[in-house]
Motif scaffolding. Structure first.
Motif, PDB file in Angstrom:
ATOM      1  N   VAL A 123       0.855  -1.232   0.114  1.00  0.00           N
ATOM      2  CA  VAL A 123      -0.130  -0.026   0.012  1.00  0.00           C
ATOM      3  C   VAL A 123       0.981   1.098   0.008  1.00  0.00           C
ATOM      4  O   VAL A 123       1.698   1.378   0.896  1.00  0.00           O
ATOM      5  N   LEU A 146      -1.443  -1.235  -4.157  1.00  0.00           N
ATOM      6  CA  LEU A 146      -2.444  -0.372  -4.098  1.00  0.00           C
ATOM      7  C   LEU A 146      -2.142   1.281  -3.815  1.00  0.00           C
ATOM      8  O   LEU A 146      -1.244   1.237  -2.836  1.00  0.00           O
ATOM      9  N   ARG A 199      -3.495  -0.388  -8.643  1.00  0.00           N
ATOM     10  CA  ARG A 199      -4.736  -0.028  -8.555  1.00  0.00           C
ATOM     11  C   ARG A 199      -4.567   1.406  -7.824  1.00  0.00           C
ATOM     12  O   ARG A 199      -3.918   1.412  -6.516  1.00  0.00           O
ATOM     13  N   THR A 233      -6.106   4.850  -6.191  1.00  0.00           N
ATOM     14  CA  THR A 233      -7.389   5.706  -5.416  1.00  0.00           C
ATOM     15  C   THR A 233      -6.685   6.965  -5.546  1.00  0.00           C
ATOM     16  O   THR A 233      -5.984   7.376  -4.666  1.00  0.00           O
ATOM     17  N   LYS A 235      -9.237   6.397   4.014  1.00  0.00           N
ATOM     18  CA  LYS A 235      -8.939   5.804   2.606  1.00  0.00           C
ATOM     19  C   LYS A 235      -7.708   4.871   2.755  1.00  0.00           C
ATOM     20  O   LYS A 235      -7.568   3.742   2.343  1.00  0.00           O
ATOM     21  N   GLY A 294      -8.759   1.680   4.470  1.00  0.00           N
ATOM     22  CA  GLY A 294      -9.509   0.813   3.658  1.00  0.00           C
ATOM     23  C   GLY A 294      -8.639   0.235   2.713  1.00  0.00           C
ATOM     24  O   GLY A 294      -9.092  -1.100   2.500  1.00  0.00           O
ATOM     25  N   LEU A 295      -7.777   0.745   2.093  1.00  0.00           N
ATOM     26  CA  LEU A 295      -6.677  -0.106   1.236  1.00  0.00           C
ATOM     27  C   LEU A 295      -5.929  -1.401   1.815  1.00  0.00           C
ATOM     28  O   LEU A 295      -5.944  -2.249   1.260  1.00  0.00           O
ATOM     29  N   GLU A 329      -7.049  -2.806   4.648  1.00  0.00           N
ATOM     30  CA  GLU A 329      -8.178  -3.834   4.736  1.00  0.00           C
ATOM     31  C   GLU A 329      -8.397  -4.672   3.534  1.00  0.00           C
ATOM     32  O   GLU A 329      -8.898  -5.773   3.713  1.00  0.00           O
ATOM     33  N   THR A 330      -8.419  -4.101   2.355  1.00  0.00           N
ATOM     34  CA  THR A 330      -8.590  -4.991   1.361  1.00  0.00           C
ATOM     35  C   THR A 330      -7.718  -6.080   1.118  1.00  0.00           C
ATOM     36  O   THR A 330      -8.001  -7.173   0.664  1.00  0.00           O
ATOM     37  N   LEU A 331      -6.455  -5.854   1.694  1.00  0.00           N
ATOM     38  CA  LEU A 331      -5.288  -6.638   1.420  1.00  0.00           C
ATOM     39  C   LEU A 331      -5.442  -7.769   2.845  1.00  0.00           C
ATOM     40  O   LEU A 331      -5.041  -8.733   2.498  1.00  0.00           O
TER      41      LEU A 331
END
Length: 262
Positions: free
Chosen positions: A137, A206, A234, A236, A253, A256-257, A259-261
Motif C-alpha cells: 500500500v 494499491l 490499482r 485511488t 482511505k 480501507g486499502l 483492509e482490502t489486503l
C-alpha cells in the motif's frame, strides 16, 4: 509510543556500521498480518501517519513495525551522507530480522520507492522471505525519486552545482533550511531505478494519491501501472488531496486499502 519503547538494530559493517532505531509491535497471532511502515524523506517513525497506523492496528491485533532510516529521527548518521543503497540495506535488515509472519508493506512518498525496492530485492535474493509480503500500500509513491522527481526536474544551475560542488540545497515547503542533495545521492540512486529495470511484483500494489500533490504529481503515480509488470497496480485518487494525505478522511482511505489486503 514512549521513547523507552525504541529499540536498535545494527546494520552494516566496519565504518558503515550504524544503529537503526525501530518500534515493533507484534501481531496477536502468528498467522495475523503485520504492517511494515516505510517513511518519507526527512520524516520519521513517529510522524502523523505512522502514529495513526499504530493506533489503528493495535485494537485489531495487527502488528506494526516502523523505523528511522540512517540520517533520520533516532537512527545514526547524517542525512547528507546517506544514500538509497543505505536505506534499502536498512529496510531489508528490519524486514528479515525484526518482522515475523505475513507482512503488508506500507510506504509513504520515498517510502513507496523503498517498499518497491525492498520487494524486488527479496524476490531476487530471498524468495522464501518474499513470500511473506502479501501486498503493498503506497501513499504518493516517489518511485525513482532521485532521477524522475529530482534530477530531471532540477534547473541547469542546480545540476551544475551538484556536479561541480558535490551538493545543492533543495528548497522545501516542509523545512526552511531545505534538503541537502549530494552528487553521491543522485549517482547512487541510479543504481536503484525501477523504470528501466521493471519487475513483476506478483501481488497487489494499491496506491493512494492526491491529485493536487506538487511533490509527487498524480501523473507520476499513474505511470507506475505502466512501469511494473503484471496487472497489479490499482490507484485511488483523492481529488483535493495534496502530498501528505494525513487528514482524517485521507487516513480512512488508507485504512480501507489496507483492509482490502487483509
Amino acid at each position: 509510543m514512549a521513547g523507552d519503547d525504541v529499540m536498535f538494530l545494527d546494520v552494516g559493517e566496519g565504518d558503515k556500521r550504524r544503529h537503526i532505531a525501530y518500534l515493533h509491535a507484534g501481531a496477536a497471532a502468528p498467522e495475523t498480518p503485520s504492517l511494515l511502515w516505510l517513511t518519507g524523506l526527512k520524516s520519521d517513525m513517529v510522524s502523523t501517519k505512522a502514529e495513526a497506523l499504530a493506533h489503528w492496528t493495535a485494537p485489531r491485533g495487527l502488528g506494526l513495525t516502523r523505523f528511522d532510516y540512517s540520517g533520520h529521527g533516532r537512527s545514526d548518521g547524517v542525512f547528507e551522507d546517506a544514500t538509497v543503497s543505505d536505506w534499502l540495506e536498512e529496510s531489508v535488515a528490519v524486514f528479515r530480522e525484526v518482522t515475523k509472519g505475513p507482512q503488508i508493506l506500507v510506504g509513504s512518498s520515498t517510502g513507496g520507492h523503498l517498499a518497491l525496492l525492498l520487494l524486488r530485492r527479496l524476490v531476487e535474493t530471498a524468495p522464501d522471505q518474499a513470500t511473506r509480503v502479501r501486498g503493498l500500500v503506497l501513499v504518493a509513491p516517489a518511485w525513482d525519486l532521485t532521477e524522475e522527481l529530482m534530477w530531471n526536474r532540477y534547473t541547469d544551475d542546480a545540476r551544475r552545482e551538484i556536479i561541480e560542488q558535490g551538493r545543492w540545497v533543495q528548497p522545501s515547503a516542509y523545512d526552511p533550511a531545505g534538503y541537502v542533495i549530494t552528487r553521491q545521492f543522485i549517482e547512487d540512486g541510479r543504481r536503484h531505478l525501477i523504470k528501466n529495470a521493471a519487475f513483476d511484483p506478483g501481488r497487489p500494489v494499491l496506491v493512494l494519491q492526491g491529485v493536487q500533490d506538487k511533490d509527487v504529481p498524480v501523473e507520476h503515480a499513474r505511470a507506475l501501472a505502466d512501469v511494473l509488470g503484471g496487472d497489479w497496480v490499482r490507484i485511488t485518487e483523492v481529488p483535493d488531496g495534496e502530498h501528505r494525505l494525513s487528514r482524517p478522511e485521507d487516513l480512512a482511505k488508507l485504512y480501507g486499502l489496507i483492509e482490502t489486503l487483509l
